[in-house]
Design a protein around this motif. Structure first.
Motif, PDB file in Angstrom:
ATOM      1  N   HIS A   1      29.275  27.145  33.716  1.00  0.00           N
ATOM      2  CA  HIS A   1      29.323  28.044  34.877  1.00  0.00           C
ATOM      3  C   HIS A   1      29.125  27.185  36.124  1.00  0.00           C
ATOM      4  O   HIS A   1      28.013  26.719  36.360  1.00  0.00           O
ATOM      5  CB  HIS A   1      28.202  29.089  34.802  1.00  0.00           C
ATOM      6  CG  HIS A   1      28.417  30.136  33.756  1.00  0.00           C
ATOM      7  ND1 HIS A   1      29.023  29.878  32.555  1.00  0.00           N
ATOM      8  CD2 HIS A   1      28.105  31.452  33.749  1.00  0.00           C
ATOM      9  CE1 HIS A   1      29.078  31.000  31.841  1.00  0.00           C
ATOM     10  NE2 HIS A   1      28.533  31.972  32.549  1.00  0.00           N
ATOM     11  N   PRO A   2      30.182  26.949  36.908  1.00  0.00           N
ATOM     12  CA  PRO A   2      30.010  26.051  38.058  1.00  0.00           C
ATOM     13  C   PRO A   2      29.126  26.671  39.131  1.00  0.00           C
ATOM     14  O   PRO A   2      29.390  27.787  39.590  1.00  0.00           O
ATOM     15  CB  PRO A   2      31.440  25.862  38.579  1.00  0.00           C
ATOM     16  CG  PRO A   2      32.196  27.040  38.066  1.00  0.00           C
ATOM     17  CD  PRO A   2      31.551  27.446  36.786  1.00  0.00           C
ATOM     18  N   PRO A   3      28.032  25.967  39.511  1.00  0.00           N
ATOM     19  CA  PRO A   3      27.218  26.474  40.601  1.00  0.00           C
ATOM     20  C   PRO A   3      27.803  26.043  41.940  1.00  0.00           C
ATOM     21  O   PRO A   3      28.141  24.877  42.125  1.00  0.00           O
ATOM     22  CB  PRO A   3      25.857  25.798  40.359  1.00  0.00           C
ATOM     23  CG  PRO A   3      26.179  24.535  39.635  1.00  0.00           C
ATOM     24  CD  PRO A   3      27.493  24.717  38.938  1.00  0.00           C
ATOM     25  N   ILE A   4      27.999  26.981  42.848  1.00  0.00           N
ATOM     26  CA  ILE A   4      28.435  26.647  44.206  1.00  0.00           C
ATOM     27  C   ILE A   4      27.393  27.199  45.157  1.00  0.00           C
ATOM     28  O   ILE A   4      27.166  28.409  45.202  1.00  0.00           O
ATOM     29  CB  ILE A   4      29.833  27.219  44.505  1.00  0.00           C
ATOM     30  CG1 ILE A   4      30.857  26.577  43.572  1.00  0.00           C
ATOM     31  CG2 ILE A   4      30.200  26.970  45.963  1.00  0.00           C
ATOM     32  CD1 ILE A   4      32.287  26.918  43.891  1.00  0.00           C
TER      33      ILE A   4
ATOM     34  N   LEU B   1      38.037  31.280  44.690  1.00  0.00           N
ATOM     35  CA  LEU B   1      37.855  32.720  44.922  1.00  0.00           C
ATOM     36  C   LEU B   1      37.418  33.405  43.627  1.00  0.00           C
ATOM     37  O   LEU B   1      36.616  34.340  43.651  1.00  0.00           O
ATOM     38  CB  LEU B   1      39.147  33.348  45.441  1.00  0.00           C
ATOM     39  CG  LEU B   1      39.486  33.049  46.913  1.00  0.00           C
ATOM     40  CD1 LEU B   1      40.840  33.633  47.276  1.00  0.00           C
ATOM     41  CD2 LEU B   1      38.411  33.600  47.832  1.00  0.00           C
TER      42      LEU B   1
ATOM     43  N   ILE C   1      35.557  32.050  41.231  1.00  0.00           N
ATOM     44  CA  ILE C   1      34.109  31.827  41.107  1.00  0.00           C
ATOM     45  C   ILE C   1      33.384  32.806  42.019  1.00  0.00           C
ATOM     46  O   ILE C   1      32.370  33.408  41.655  1.00  0.00           O
ATOM     47  CB  ILE C   1      33.721  30.389  41.523  1.00  0.00           C
ATOM     48  CG1 ILE C   1      34.408  29.362  40.644  1.00  0.00           C
ATOM     49  CG2 ILE C   1      32.215  30.212  41.449  1.00  0.00           C
ATOM     50  CD1 ILE C   1      34.126  27.933  41.069  1.00  0.00           C
ATOM     51  N   GLY C   2      33.957  33.000  43.225  1.00  0.00           N
ATOM     52  CA  GLY C   2      33.346  33.871  44.223  1.00  0.00           C
ATOM     53  C   GLY C   2      33.129  35.288  43.714  1.00  0.00           C
ATOM     54  O   GLY C   2      32.126  35.913  44.025  1.00  0.00           O
ATOM     55  N   ILE C   3      34.084  35.783  42.914  1.00  0.00           N
ATOM     56  CA  ILE C   3      33.916  37.158  42.424  1.00  0.00           C
ATOM     57  C   ILE C   3      33.289  37.185  41.036  1.00  0.00           C
ATOM     58  O   ILE C   3      33.310  38.210  40.356  1.00  0.00           O
ATOM     59  CB  ILE C   3      35.247  37.942  42.434  1.00  0.00           C
ATOM     60  CG1 ILE C   3      36.279  37.285  41.535  1.00  0.00           C
ATOM     61  CG2 ILE C   3      35.770  38.092  43.843  1.00  0.00           C
ATOM     62  CD1 ILE C   3      37.478  38.183  41.275  1.00  0.00           C
ATOM     63  N   GLY C   4      32.743  36.034  40.614  1.00  0.00           N
ATOM     64  CA  GLY C   4      31.959  36.027  39.386  1.00  0.00           C
ATOM     65  C   GLY C   4      32.746  35.688  38.134  1.00  0.00           C
ATOM     66  O   GLY C   4      32.246  35.873  37.024  1.00  0.00           O
TER      67      GLY C   4
ATOM     68  N   ILE D   1      31.193  38.138  48.377  1.00  0.00           N
ATOM     69  CA  ILE D   1      31.364  36.838  47.738  1.00  0.00           C
ATOM     70  C   ILE D   1      30.232  35.968  48.226  1.00  0.00           C
ATOM     71  O   ILE D   1      29.952  35.962  49.426  1.00  0.00           O
ATOM     72  CB  ILE D   1      32.721  36.228  48.139  1.00  0.00           C
ATOM     73  CG1 ILE D   1      33.856  37.005  47.466  1.00  0.00           C
ATOM     74  CG2 ILE D   1      32.799  34.752  47.776  1.00  0.00           C
ATOM     75  CD1 ILE D   1      35.241  36.507  47.828  1.00  0.00           C
ATOM     76  N   PRO D   2      29.564  35.211  47.357  1.00  0.00           N
ATOM     77  CA  PRO D   2      29.818  35.093  45.918  1.00  0.00           C
ATOM     78  C   PRO D   2      29.074  36.128  45.086  1.00  0.00           C
ATOM     79  O   PRO D   2      28.120  36.721  45.559  1.00  0.00           O
ATOM     80  CB  PRO D   2      29.269  33.695  45.632  1.00  0.00           C
ATOM     81  CG  PRO D   2      28.129  33.539  46.575  1.00  0.00           C
ATOM     82  CD  PRO D   2      28.529  34.269  47.817  1.00  0.00           C
ATOM     83  N   ARG D   3      29.533  36.321  43.854  1.00  0.00           N
ATOM     84  CA  ARG D   3      28.838  37.190  42.900  1.00  0.00           C
ATOM     85  C   ARG D   3      28.356  36.375  41.712  1.00  0.00           C
ATOM     86  O   ARG D   3      28.825  35.273  41.466  1.00  0.00           O
ATOM     87  CB  ARG D   3      29.786  38.288  42.403  1.00  0.00           C
ATOM     88  CG  ARG D   3      30.042  39.341  43.452  1.00  0.00           C
ATOM     89  CD  ARG D   3      31.091  40.304  43.006  1.00  0.00           C
ATOM     90  NE  ARG D   3      30.667  41.079  41.834  1.00  0.00           N
ATOM     91  CZ  ARG D   3      31.469  41.938  41.218  1.00  0.00           C
ATOM     92  NH1 ARG D   3      32.714  42.092  41.627  1.00  0.00           N
ATOM     93  NH2 ARG D   3      31.042  42.633  40.193  1.00  0.00           N
TER      94      ARG D   3
ATOM     95  N   GLY E   1      25.465  28.571  37.805  1.00  0.00           N
ATOM     96  CA  GLY E   1      26.617  29.411  38.144  1.00  0.00           C
ATOM     97  C   GLY E   1      26.276  30.801  38.638  1.00  0.00           C
ATOM     98  O   GLY E   1      27.187  31.568  38.950  1.00  0.00           O
TER      99      GLY E   1
ATOM    100  N   ASN F   1      25.798  32.356  41.373  1.00  0.00           N
ATOM    101  CA  ASN F   1      25.965  31.928  42.763  1.00  0.00           C
ATOM    102  C   ASN F   1      25.443  32.935  43.783  1.00  0.00           C
ATOM    103  O   ASN F   1      25.077  32.552  44.892  1.00  0.00           O
ATOM    104  CB  ASN F   1      27.429  31.586  43.022  1.00  0.00           C
ATOM    105  CG  ASN F   1      27.858  30.366  42.227  1.00  0.00           C
ATOM    106  OD1 ASN F   1      27.086  29.420  42.081  1.00  0.00           O
ATOM    107  ND2 ASN F   1      29.064  30.382  41.680  1.00  0.00           N
TER     108      ASN F   1
END
Lengths: 322, 149
Positions: free
Chosen positions: A118-121, A189, A191-194, B25-27, B132, B134
């Motif tokens: 799970h990439p952490p950003i 994007l 990753i942004g929405i999970g 964002i992010p989720r 992850g 985030n």
């Protein structure tokens, strides 16, 4: 400006000058992309692969500039065919680099996907605001995606004028760069929405496209190095000059049967023309035919006409399908 | 090719607008922050780390413990502490049994490939959240940034 001992016509001289300028501009631009992407890539696998691709796309311009310089050296008794093969050798080397790096990245991305990474950003703290680090990544991808498309569009016609396959491969890679940027943006994007897997899937797609570029490049470079029949700058078809040489060889009244073999030495073509005389010929006639063929195109720099009693097997005696 | 490029660009643009419209964002892929909000409980691990985290039986104290309590209050949630060694807590975080670890960790922590570390909140010191997640990381770092002088 010359390729070996072949003086370039004005159109080619101009194209070569513009191609060199474009490659220098491209190198400078790509260098900024490499720095920008490295600065923001964080833990995203897609960004890492896009960064490596940016790094790899520095190779073809360098190869072009070096090989254009080498190909300019005149032939000599120790290098009787000149240094034109520098192009093919460089083409092969850069294709192998693409393939190797692409294969590594496919494995790297796939193992991350299989392991369920799970990439952490995280975030940046800028101007008193905490912003998600994915946004600067997307901005960086837009920056690196736009320029190469324009560069590739400008380089492509020059590669045809110069009959330069390294330049063509470079232009193709540039033109496809928006797909890399687009895939990376979709991954981020995601990753942004999970969707933790979106990043690795985007990375896999980009890596696979690098592998494909490498495999195609290796095939095309090897065909020329193995003295395959000359093909167009984009390797799509037999070069039209092959048929033109055959037609010209059959021109004189003293020629009965004729056969040709034309290979690509890089920029320039080397043609061997076998003719069966049906009337007595002078050396001057043979040389005149060679001169006629040479005058067909600037690329035909090395033309040998050989009178024979029988055309050898496995040379082109009928026009190639276009 | 041109149509394809345009379609692709359009798809990205439409996708971005939809994403921005429907959700933040992010989720979190595993929904950590949503769950903490819903249950009102932040499950935190405490591992002794200098004077930042001190563990005495069931009682935990120190500057990082105060940070975690402060962050939980902002969610809002209360903290359920679990004390243990670093390795044990990291494994629990990976299994989804913990939401955050305070252990006097620094940005040089060897656990960096198994947990998501925050940016240093002071002098290289960091907290850890699940890999992850985030939205959790975003919320925590935003809160840490907001309390900077």
């Amino acid at each position: 400006m010359t390729f070996g001992d072949t003086a370039l016509p004005p159109a080619q001289r101009d194209a070569l000058r513009r191609a060199k300028r474009l490659e220098w501009i491209g190198l400078a631009y790509l260098a900024t992309c490499v720095v920008v992407v490295f600065a923001v890539m964080g833990s995203s696998q897609a960004m890492k692969v896009a960064w490596v691709e940016d790094l790899l796309s520095l190779v073809p311009p360098i190869v072009f500039l070096v090989s254009a310089r080498l190909a300019g050296r005149p032939p000599s008794p120790t290098h009787p065919y000149g240094h034109h093969r520098a192009i093919g050798s460089a083409h092969l080397a850069s294709a192998v680099a693409l393939f190797g790096m692409g294969a590594f990245l496919v494995v790297d991305s796939a193992s991350g996907l299989l392991a369920g990474d799970h990439p952490p950003i995280g975030t940046y703290h800028l101007f008193g605001q905490t912003i998600w680090a994915g946004w600067p990544m997307i901005a960086a991808m837009v920056y690196t995606g736009v320029g190469p498309v324009i560069l590739g569009h400008l380089k492509k016609p020059l590669s045809e004028t110069l009959h330069d396959k390294v330049l063509f491969a470079d232009a193709e890679m540039n033109s496809a760069d928006w797909r890399t940027a687009g895939a990376a943006i979709v991954g981020i994007l995601g990753i942004g929405i999970g969707w933790w897997w979106a990043d690795a899937v985007a990375a896999l797609l980009i890596a696979a496209s690098i592998v494909r570029d490498g495999v195609q490049g290796i095939g095309n470079a090897l065909r020329d190095l193995m003295d395959g029949e000359a093909r167009t700058h984009d390797d799509q078809a037999t070069h039209p000059l092959v048929n033109a040489v055959l037609t010209a060889a059959r021109g004189p009244a003293w020629v009965g049967e004729a056969g040709v073999r034309v290979r690509d030495q890089g920029h320039l073509l080397h043609a061997e023309v076998f003719v069966v005389p049906v009337a007595p010929v002078e050396v001057a006639d043979v040389e005149a035919l060679a001169a006629t063929i040479r005058d067909l195109d600037w690329k035909l720099h090395d033309v040998v006409v050989v009178p024979v009693t029988r055309v050898p097997g496995a040379v082109r005696t009928t026009p190639a399908a276009s | 090719m041109v149509t394809l490029t345009r379609r692709f660009t359009a798809a990205i643009a439409v996708g971005a607008v939809l994403l921005a419209g429907c959700t933040t964002i992010p989720r979190d892929p595993d929904g950590t922050l949503d769950r903490v909000r819903a249950t009102g409980v932040l499950r935190a691990g405490a591992s002794p780390g200098g004077d930042l985290v001190e563990v005495d039986g069931d009682a935990v104290s120190g500057a990082e413990v105060d940070l975690v309590e402060g962050f939980a209050a902002s969610v809002p949630a209360r903290v359920e502490w679990r004390a243990g060694g670093e390795e044990e807590l990291v494994a629990a975080l990976e299994r989804g049994e913990l939401d955050i670890i305070a252990g006097g960790l620094t940005d040089q922590s060897p656990w960096a490939d198994r947990v998501a570390l925050t940016r240093p909140y002071a002098a290289g010191h960091v907290l850890a959240v699940p890999m992850g997640e985030n939205a959790t990381l975003f919320a925590l770092e935003s809160w840490l940034d907001a309390r900077r002088p």
